[in-house]
Motif scaffolding. Sequence first.
Motif, PDB file in Angstrom:
ATOM      1  N   ALA A 227      90.806   5.692  -7.090  1.00  8.57           N
ATOM      2  CA  ALA A 227      89.636   5.414  -7.940  1.00  8.57           C
ATOM      3  C   ALA A 227      88.503   6.353  -7.520  1.00  8.57           C
ATOM      4  CB  ALA A 227      89.211   3.954  -7.807  1.00  8.57           C
ATOM      5  N   PRO A 228      88.578   7.650  -7.906  1.00  8.79           N
ATOM      6  CA  PRO A 228      87.601   8.631  -7.444  1.00  8.79           C
ATOM      7  C   PRO A 228      86.169   8.357  -7.897  1.00  8.79           C
ATOM      8  CG  PRO A 228      88.976   9.536  -9.208  1.00  8.79           C
ATOM      9  CD  PRO A 228      89.596   8.248  -8.797  1.00  8.79           C
ATOM     10  N   ASN A 229      86.004   7.532  -8.931  1.00 10.17           N
ATOM     11  CA  ASN A 229      84.656   7.217  -9.413  1.00 10.17           C
ATOM     12  C   ASN A 229      84.087   5.939  -8.817  1.00 10.17           C
ATOM     13  OD1 ASN A 229      84.498   9.494 -11.138  1.00 10.17           O
ATOM     14  ND2 ASN A 229      85.746   8.422 -12.676  1.00 10.17           N
ATOM     15  N   ASP A 230      84.869   5.307  -7.962  1.00  7.90           N
ATOM     16  CA  ASP A 230      84.395   4.087  -7.306  1.00  7.90           C
ATOM     17  C   ASP A 230      83.186   4.412  -6.424  1.00  7.90           C
ATOM     18  OD1 ASP A 230      84.901   1.206  -6.311  1.00  7.90           O
ATOM     19  OD2 ASP A 230      84.833   2.396  -4.462  1.00  7.90           O
ATOM     20  N   GLU A 231      82.128   3.634  -6.563  1.00  7.93           N
ATOM     21  CA  GLU A 231      80.876   3.939  -5.869  1.00  7.93           C
ATOM     22  C   GLU A 231      81.027   3.876  -4.348  1.00  7.93           C
ATOM     23  OE1 GLU A 231      77.802   5.116  -6.901  1.00  7.93           O
ATOM     24  OE2 GLU A 231      79.090   5.528  -8.619  1.00  7.93           O
ATOM     25  N   THR A 232      81.807   2.922  -3.863  1.00 11.35           N
ATOM     26  CA  THR A 232      82.017   2.817  -2.418  1.00 11.35           C
ATOM     27  C   THR A 232      82.756   4.042  -1.890  1.00 11.35           C
ATOM     28  OG1 THR A 232      82.059   0.396  -2.502  1.00 11.35           O
ATOM     29  CG2 THR A 232      83.058   1.446  -0.574  1.00 11.35           C
ATOM     30  N   PHE A 233      83.798   4.459  -2.616  1.00 12.66           N
ATOM     31  CA  PHE A 233      84.545   5.652  -2.204  1.00 12.66           C
ATOM     32  C   PHE A 233      83.646   6.881  -2.210  1.00 12.66           C
ATOM     33  CE2 PHE A 233      86.703   9.510  -3.691  1.00 12.66           C
ATOM     34  CZ  PHE A 233      87.515   9.750  -2.598  1.00 12.66           C
ATOM     35  N   ARG A 234      82.850   7.062  -3.255  1.00 12.48           N
ATOM     36  CA  ARG A 234      81.991   8.238  -3.364  1.00 12.48           C
ATOM     37  C   ARG A 234      80.976   8.266  -2.221  1.00 12.48           C
ATOM     38  NH1 ARG A 234      78.754   8.030  -7.293  1.00 12.48           N
ATOM     39  NH2 ARG A 234      78.495  10.233  -7.825  1.00 12.48           N
ATOM     40  N   ALA A 235      80.429   7.108  -1.896  1.00  7.45           N
ATOM     41  CA  ALA A 235      79.458   7.034  -0.806  1.00  7.45           C
ATOM     42  C   ALA A 235      80.115   7.329   0.542  1.00  7.45           C
ATOM     43  CB  ALA A 235      78.800   5.656  -0.785  1.00  7.45           C
ATOM     44  N   ASP A 236      81.315   6.786   0.739  1.00  6.68           N
ATOM     45  CA  ASP A 236      82.036   7.028   1.997  1.00  6.68           C
ATOM     46  C   ASP A 236      82.426   8.502   2.128  1.00  6.68           C
ATOM     47  OD1 ASP A 236      81.822   4.384   2.705  1.00  6.68           O
ATOM     48  OD2 ASP A 236      83.860   3.840   2.082  1.00  6.68           O
ATOM     49  N   LEU A 237      82.814   9.116   1.008  1.00  7.23           N
ATOM     50  CA  LEU A 237      83.190  10.527   1.032  1.00  7.23           C
ATOM     51  C   LEU A 237      81.963  11.404   1.322  1.00  7.23           C
ATOM     52  CD1 LEU A 237      85.311  12.699   0.715  1.00  7.23           C
ATOM     53  CD2 LEU A 237      84.990  12.597  -1.777  1.00  7.23           C
ATOM     54  N   ALA A 238      80.846  11.061   0.709  1.00  6.39           N
ATOM     55  CA  ALA A 238      79.612  11.803   0.974  1.00  6.39           C
ATOM     56  C   ALA A 238      79.225  11.679   2.442  1.00  6.39           C
ATOM     57  CB  ALA A 238      78.481  11.287   0.085  1.00  6.39           C
ATOM     58  N   ARG A 239      79.386  10.466   2.984  1.00  6.20           N
ATOM     59  CA  ARG A 239      79.065  10.263   4.404  1.00  6.20           C
ATOM     60  C   ARG A 239      80.015  11.074   5.287  1.00  6.20           C
ATOM     61  NH1 ARG A 239      75.887   6.778   7.586  1.00  6.20           N
ATOM     62  NH2 ARG A 239      76.100   7.596   9.704  1.00  6.20           N
ATOM     63  N   GLY A 240      81.298  11.088   4.927  1.00  9.32           N
ATOM     64  CA  GLY A 240      82.259  11.864   5.697  1.00  9.32           C
ATOM     65  C   GLY A 240      81.937  13.345   5.671  1.00  9.32           C
ATOM     66  N   PHE A 241      81.481  13.836   4.523  1.00  7.55           N
ATOM     67  CA  PHE A 241      81.112  15.249   4.406  1.00  7.55           C
ATOM     68  C   PHE A 241      79.889  15.571   5.263  1.00  7.55           C
ATOM     69  CE2 PHE A 241      78.266  18.352   2.475  1.00  7.55           C
ATOM     70  CZ  PHE A 241      79.061  19.479   2.514  1.00  7.55           C
ATOM     71  N   VAL A 242      78.836  14.776   5.122  1.00  6.85           N
ATOM     72  CA  VAL A 242      77.609  15.027   5.891  1.00  6.85           C
ATOM     73  C   VAL A 242      77.889  14.948   7.384  1.00  6.85           C
ATOM     74  CG1 VAL A 242      75.304  14.145   6.437  1.00  6.85           C
ATOM     75  CG2 VAL A 242      76.056  14.283   4.052  1.00  6.85           C
ATOM     76  N   ASP A 243      78.689  13.973   7.802  1.00  3.95           N
ATOM     77  CA  ASP A 243      79.022  13.839   9.228  1.00  3.95           C
ATOM     78  C   ASP A 243      79.808  15.048   9.729  1.00  3.95           C
ATOM     79  OD1 ASP A 243      77.723  11.436   9.353  1.00  3.95           O
ATOM     80  OD2 ASP A 243      79.527  10.196   9.352  1.00  3.95           O
ATOM     81  N   ALA A 244      80.695  15.592   8.882  1.00 10.52           N
ATOM     82  CA  ALA A 244      81.478  16.758   9.282  1.00 10.52           C
ATOM     83  C   ALA A 244      80.576  17.980   9.483  1.00 10.52           C
ATOM     84  CB  ALA A 244      82.550  17.060   8.236  1.00 10.52           C
ATOM     85  N   VAL A 245      79.665  18.233   8.537  1.00  9.81           N
ATOM     86  CA  VAL A 245      78.726  19.355   8.663  1.00  9.81           C
ATOM     87  C   VAL A 245      77.859  19.182   9.905  1.00  9.81           C
ATOM     88  CG1 VAL A 245      76.734  20.516   7.630  1.00  9.81           C
ATOM     89  CG2 VAL A 245      78.669  19.850   6.192  1.00  9.81           C
ATOM     90  N   THR A 246      77.360  17.970  10.080  1.00 11.80           N
ATOM     91  CA  THR A 246      76.484  17.683  11.217  1.00 11.80           C
ATOM     92  C   THR A 246      77.218  17.873  12.539  1.00 11.80           C
ATOM     93  OG1 THR A 246      75.164  16.130   9.911  1.00 11.80           O
ATOM     94  CG2 THR A 246      75.085  15.883  12.301  1.00 11.80           C
ATOM     95  N   ASP A 247      78.480  17.405  12.603  1.00  9.48           N
ATOM     96  CA  ASP A 247      79.263  17.553  13.840  1.00  9.48           C
ATOM     97  C   ASP A 247      79.494  19.022  14.180  1.00  9.48           C
ATOM     98  OD1 ASP A 247      79.391  14.848  14.136  1.00  9.48           O
ATOM     99  OD2 ASP A 247      81.491  14.647  13.517  1.00  9.48           O
ATOM    100  N   VAL A 248      79.840  19.815  13.172  1.00 11.86           N
ATOM    101  CA  VAL A 248      80.092  21.240  13.415  1.00 11.86           C
ATOM    102  C   VAL A 248      78.830  21.925  13.930  1.00 11.86           C
ATOM    103  CG1 VAL A 248      80.600  23.460  12.331  1.00 11.86           C
ATOM    104  CG2 VAL A 248      81.995  21.455  11.782  1.00 11.86           C
TER     105      VAL A 248
END
Length: 343
Positions: A227-248
């Motif tokens: 369910a790529p349009n699910d709001e919880t999934f989208r928020a979790d994916l955005a968080r995963g992306f930001v955390d990855a950039v920040t970690d690097v």
Amino acid sequence: MLVLGIESSCDETGVALISDTEGLLADALHTQIDMHRAYGGVVPELASRDHIRRAVALADVVLEKADRKRSDIDAVAVTEGPGLAGALLVGASVGHAIGWALDVPVIGINHMEGHLLAARLADPKPEFPFLALLVSGGHTQFMKVEAFGKYELLGETLDDAAGEAFDKTAQLLGLPYPGGPAVSALAEKGTPGAVELSRPMIHSPNLDMSFSGLKTSVLTAVTKAEAPNDETFRADLARGFVDAVTDVLSQKLIRAMRMTKMTEVVVAGGVSANKQLRAALTDVVRRRRGRIYFPPMRLCTDNGAMIAAAGLARLQSMTPEEIEACRRSTSFGVKPRWSLAGR
């Protein structure tokens, strides 16, 4: 000395007036975000045409705000590169026209040097030497700054800049342009660790980076999601992306501080306004008993103040003969690809 700064490298028209005795007197900015949003990114031709409409008008606004006349201007600083060729030509044309009309020198400024020095418009301001992380839509670089004009490139992204990755991730998540603020806001609603994404080159022994693989990880996650349009999934994916950039960037900053043995750190560029990144990098530096400096929030993105400040600093480093040569010059050009290294 009164310097007028003009910035037009991409999608913001910025003009500012700075004094060597009074500091930043006034600045004005017009952003083209609303115009480009319909296209999902910057359209170079539209950007150039809009700069033509705004530059002179903003210069008049700045002079009025500072209670100065055109004849009070002692020099003009213009962004000469890097950036969009057409957009750069507009700012350079306006700047040189003003310079020729007033018979004052016109100084070409590297856009990234402007970002590098923007933190020196804050209080307190960093003193030389310092370690710098420039992180913007087009650049992600670590620089060793020994003094004004003396910069050493320590490492940079080998493909997409962090800002580009933010914009492309925003598109994949159906978020509006510009991507940085939208992804950051959505990430605040996500759960840390719910979506784990790759962190390319995080363990490499140098200070080079890569963000194209991270963008691909986001695409893969969206493609595989039930369910790529699910709001919880989208928020979790955005968080995963930001955390990855920040970690690097955090790990690379730790490595840069160890390699250079420097504890004074400047973080600048449009992505330096990101809330999560600021917090993480501040923690990294303070844990190592260092001091970290950011430009004032409104001066993180492209603006005329940073170009005016860089122009003033360059003028103060020039000989009278060099300044006179700038005043007498009857030609100009732009440098869409202009490295700051070696300046």
